[in-house]
Enzyme design. Structure first.
Site, PDB file in Angstrom:
ATOM      1  NE  ARG A   1      51.682   1.123 -72.989  1.00  0.00           N
ATOM      2  CZ  ARG A   1      51.125   1.794 -74.005  1.00  0.00           C
ATOM      3  NH1 ARG A   1      50.203   1.215 -74.737  1.00  0.00           N
ATOM      4  NH2 ARG A   1      51.476   3.030 -74.255  1.00  0.00           N
TER       5      ARG A   1
ATOM      6  CE  LYS B   1      61.669 -13.015 -58.552  1.00  0.00           C
ATOM      7  NZ  LYS B   1      62.813 -13.052 -57.622  1.00  0.00           N
TER       8      LYS B   1
ATOM      9  CD  GLU C   1      68.452 -21.844 -57.882  1.00  0.00           C
ATOM     10  OE1 GLU C   1      67.413 -21.908 -57.198  1.00  0.00           O
ATOM     11  OE2 GLU C   1      69.160 -20.814 -57.943  1.00  0.00           O
TER      12      GLU C   1
ATOM     13  CE  LYS D   1      60.725 -19.628 -59.253  1.00  0.00           C
ATOM     14  NZ  LYS D   1      61.875 -19.135 -60.011  1.00  0.00           N
TER      15      LYS D   1
ATOM     16  CD  GLU E   1      60.804 -11.533 -55.111  1.00  0.00           C
ATOM     17  OE1 GLU E   1      60.881 -10.636 -55.929  1.00  0.00           O
ATOM     18  OE2 GLU E   1      61.713 -12.337 -54.902  1.00  0.00           O
TER      19      GLU E   1
ATOM     20  NE  ARG F   1      58.460 -15.153 -57.132  1.00  0.00           N
ATOM     21  CZ  ARG F   1      58.026 -14.984 -58.372  1.00  0.00           C
ATOM     22  NH1 ARG F   1      56.754 -14.704 -58.581  1.00  0.00           N
ATOM     23  NH2 ARG F   1      58.837 -15.086 -59.390  1.00  0.00           N
TER      24      ARG F   1
ATOM     25  CG  ASN G   1      64.992 -14.637 -52.677  1.00  0.00           C
ATOM     26  OD1 ASN G   1      65.196 -14.873 -53.860  1.00  0.00           O
ATOM     27  ND2 ASN G   1      64.145 -13.712 -52.269  1.00  0.00           N
TER      28      ASN G   1
ATOM     29  CG  HIS H   1      69.073 -17.130 -54.339  1.00  0.00           C
ATOM     30  ND1 HIS H   1      68.872 -18.451 -53.999  1.00  0.00           N
ATOM     31  CD2 HIS H   1      68.983 -17.088 -55.696  1.00  0.00           C
ATOM     32  CE1 HIS H   1      68.640 -19.160 -55.099  1.00  0.00           C
ATOM     33  NE2 HIS H   1      68.706 -18.359 -56.133  1.00  0.00           N
TER      34      HIS H   1
ATOM     35  CG  HIS I   1      72.195 -12.673 -55.445  1.00  0.00           C
ATOM     36  ND1 HIS I   1      70.872 -12.389 -55.189  1.00  0.00           N
ATOM     37  CD2 HIS I   1      72.199 -13.487 -56.526  1.00  0.00           C
ATOM     38  CE1 HIS I   1      70.105 -13.008 -56.075  1.00  0.00           C
ATOM     39  NE2 HIS I   1      70.888 -13.686 -56.896  1.00  0.00           N
TER      40      HIS I   1
ATOM     41  CG  HIS J   1      72.725 -18.043 -59.863  1.00  0.00           C
ATOM     42  ND1 HIS J   1      72.622 -16.965 -59.004  1.00  0.00           N
ATOM     43  CD2 HIS J   1      71.573 -18.746 -59.724  1.00  0.00           C
ATOM     44  CE1 HIS J   1      71.447 -17.016 -58.386  1.00  0.00           C
ATOM     45  NE2 HIS J   1      70.792 -18.073 -58.806  1.00  0.00           N
TER      46      HIS J   1
END
Lengths: 381, 381
Positions: free
Chosen positions: B131, B153, B195, B236, B246, B250, B254, B257, B261, B276
């Site tokens: 955990r 993330k 980015e 960031k 998020e 946040r 994106n 994105h 995507h 990407h």
């Protein structure tokens, strides 16, 4: 403890206070049938996946689906096999993909209808799909109601040990229906009761004394049962609120668990021989006797703890486990592999008496080994 | 922005401020060789598993293992196949079991040596074994240094979409070695640079202007490269600190994105056609042109953004993707499946100009569809 002295109402609410992750546990009869309304009121607009096992599905799934539908909650059921083997990577992946295929979003919910296995797996799924969805627990065993309902621990087993993989993920709501417990066998109920007793033994001597007086009523059902569950949840919530991620005081909740886990592992998790609550009962009795041997606890308190567990139909000695055959070396390996090990030293929960447990770090492995050897020799004699 | 005007030192430190989960990003040349000393100083006594891929292992694993050994850190390497397919349940289970088999405890570390794939998978593993274990990132691509280094993330892909399964798990330390970027192809470096440009386009117009002046030096190496990475991490970190999980601001990260995507999905994640960062570059150009069409942004700003991306060797139009064939309906499905969907409405990051992006909720899907149809018709003409 005040609540225990007052007349109890049919339904109780325990608030688990964790800041923005706070949630309520509702406790009382009829909550499966009322689930749709309770969920819709608190989490308006959600869609859901109901995860359950085949045994529980036969008993309670239809009632839950009807309740959700009548409250306008679009829900898909997923029925997994019953049993500890379901806490696997394979079932985790299957359930994750089912939740994604149902196109549930972050604000939607995974609803766990079942015991600890279903709760642990479903909570883990809710914790990792889209990096965290809502999670609603409807625990159907006494063990799950008083243990998994509070604390946010989720996870699966590894071939190398139980619960070694998981996350902390708090539920949005817990519905503990005391009526469904009537469908449990006496053995299952007693196993859950071991965890109820544990809260008394940790730091609530008044609760332990109350349990001594009301044990039979709790087993029979009625308001004492809901009260015992509510007090257990309050006890665990108080510990968890102080230590959400298990770095300190939360270790107290492991009273009986280090010995218990080692015994479960030595039985290869064969529930015909030993279920978790029985392992905890023996583990708590061992922790008390070990504490007596170390001069920490008086013998009368250890005997009193044992007598109460025995009266509930729980085992308190290793030789009560059918099948026998527990080499000390194997138990010591189990104790070492238990994840409550801190950088190689042994950490145990020991006690100074009823309701006076404490975290002992740096326990000498040789003392534990000698104690277990004597326990086993005593059993063989 | 002050830091950009001052002489830069060889090594920079960016502090990501997240309360008790705060950590440092060290940026500069030679950090793989210095990793052992830096880790031992900050996380004394830990053991570790180093997770990497076959490509990176050939280039940098020996240097890292030597550095760890010389600092007295007991570490085991695990080399996975290179490529996006490694972000799978199968590799997750394999890595989890390897970490458990190495008997690492909660205080020990998973060290990710690689690009985004290795970082995302390893961080997820660190987030779920027992955990939550410690996690150290040594990102070896520009994209990973300016993107995955900050934000916590982690995750893997589902057959139904990328990054749909994971957790938020913050690293204890990030070591961004600017020297290892010399081993990247120009195409890989440019993809990461998309980015970097994104942070200027979101809310740092001065940084964007600085990039226009220093792009060539950043590609060539030297202090401007470290400065661009540090400023990206600061940008960031500022957004993440305000919104760790998020829910709000946040979403600005994106930018580019949602379109990106959808294009990646339409290419079936075939990196020969589109990586990407290239998808993000086209996506950012599309977001600017869509904003012009909606009367939100003036045409000069959109052209300026496009020119800078093109100068860096990045694509800005859908027809630059080799292979062609992007039915609008397929792109719209990709946009709808993107996890930034909020309860059925379309959420896009749009802009009022260079450095003036904003979160637009309730964007009309028909307007997006008409815009894409015109973009594709323009390409076909």
């Amino acid at each position: 403890m005040t609540a225990l002295l007052e007349p109890t109402t049919a339904r109780q609410t325990v608030r688990v206070d964790l800041g923005e992750r706070s949630y309520d546990i509702l406790i009382g009869p009829g909550l499966v049938a009322a689930a749709g309304a309770e969920i819709a009121r608190r989490l308006p607009g959600i869609r859901a996946m109901v995860v359950t096992d085949a045994t529980v599905a036969d008993l309670h799934l239809a009632a839950l689906m009807t309740s959700l539908a009548s409250a306008g909650i679009d829900a898909t059921p997923l029925v997994l096999p019953a049993g500890e083997k379901t806490k696997s990577f394979e079932r985790l992946e299957e359930t994750v993909e089912a939740v994604i295929a149902a196109r549930l979003e972050r604000g939607d919910a995974v609803i766990a209808l079942g015991g600890g296995v279903i709760g642990d797996l479903s909570g883990f799924v809710a914790g990792i799909v889209r990096r965290g969805m809502r999670f609603v627990q409807i625990p159907t065993s006494l063990l799950a109601q008083v243990d998994s309902s509070v604390g946010g621990k989720t996870g699966i087993n590894s071939p190398q040990g139980k619960n070694l993989v998981g996350v902390f993920h708090q539920p949005a709501l817990v519905l503990a229906d005391t009526g469904v417990l009537d469908t449990l066998s006496r053995r299952e109920f007693a196993a859950g009761y071991a965890e109820v007793v544990k809260y008394g033994l940790i730091d609530r001597p008044d609760f332990f004394a109350w349990l001594e007086r009301h044990r039979e009523a709790i087993f029979a059902g009625g308001p004492e049962r809901a009260e015992a569950i509510a007090e257990s949840c309050r006890a665990k919530a108080a510990v968890v609120a102080a230590d959400e991620r298990e770095d300190g005081a939360r270790a107290l909740l492991n009273l009986g668990h280090t010995f218990g886990h080692a015994l479960e592992a030595a039985c290869h998790y064969d529930s015909d021989r030993l279920v978790h609550g029985e392992g905890v009962a023996i583990g708590m009795a061992l922790a008390h006797r070990f504490s007596v041997r170390l001069g920490l606890c008086n013998g009368q308190d250890a005997v009193r703890a044992e007598r109460h567990l025995e009266a509930a139909g729980l085992p308190t000695r290793i030789d009560q486990i059918p099948g026998g055959g527990f080499p000390v070396a194997e138990l010591m390996r189990g104790i070492g592999q238990d994840k409550k090990v801190s950088r190689g030293r042994l950490t145990f929960i020991l006690t100074r008496g009823i309701g006076a447990a404490f975290v002992a770090r740096d326990v000498d492995p040789a003392a534990v080994e000698a104690f277990l050897a004597d326990e086993l020799a005593h059993a063989a004699a």
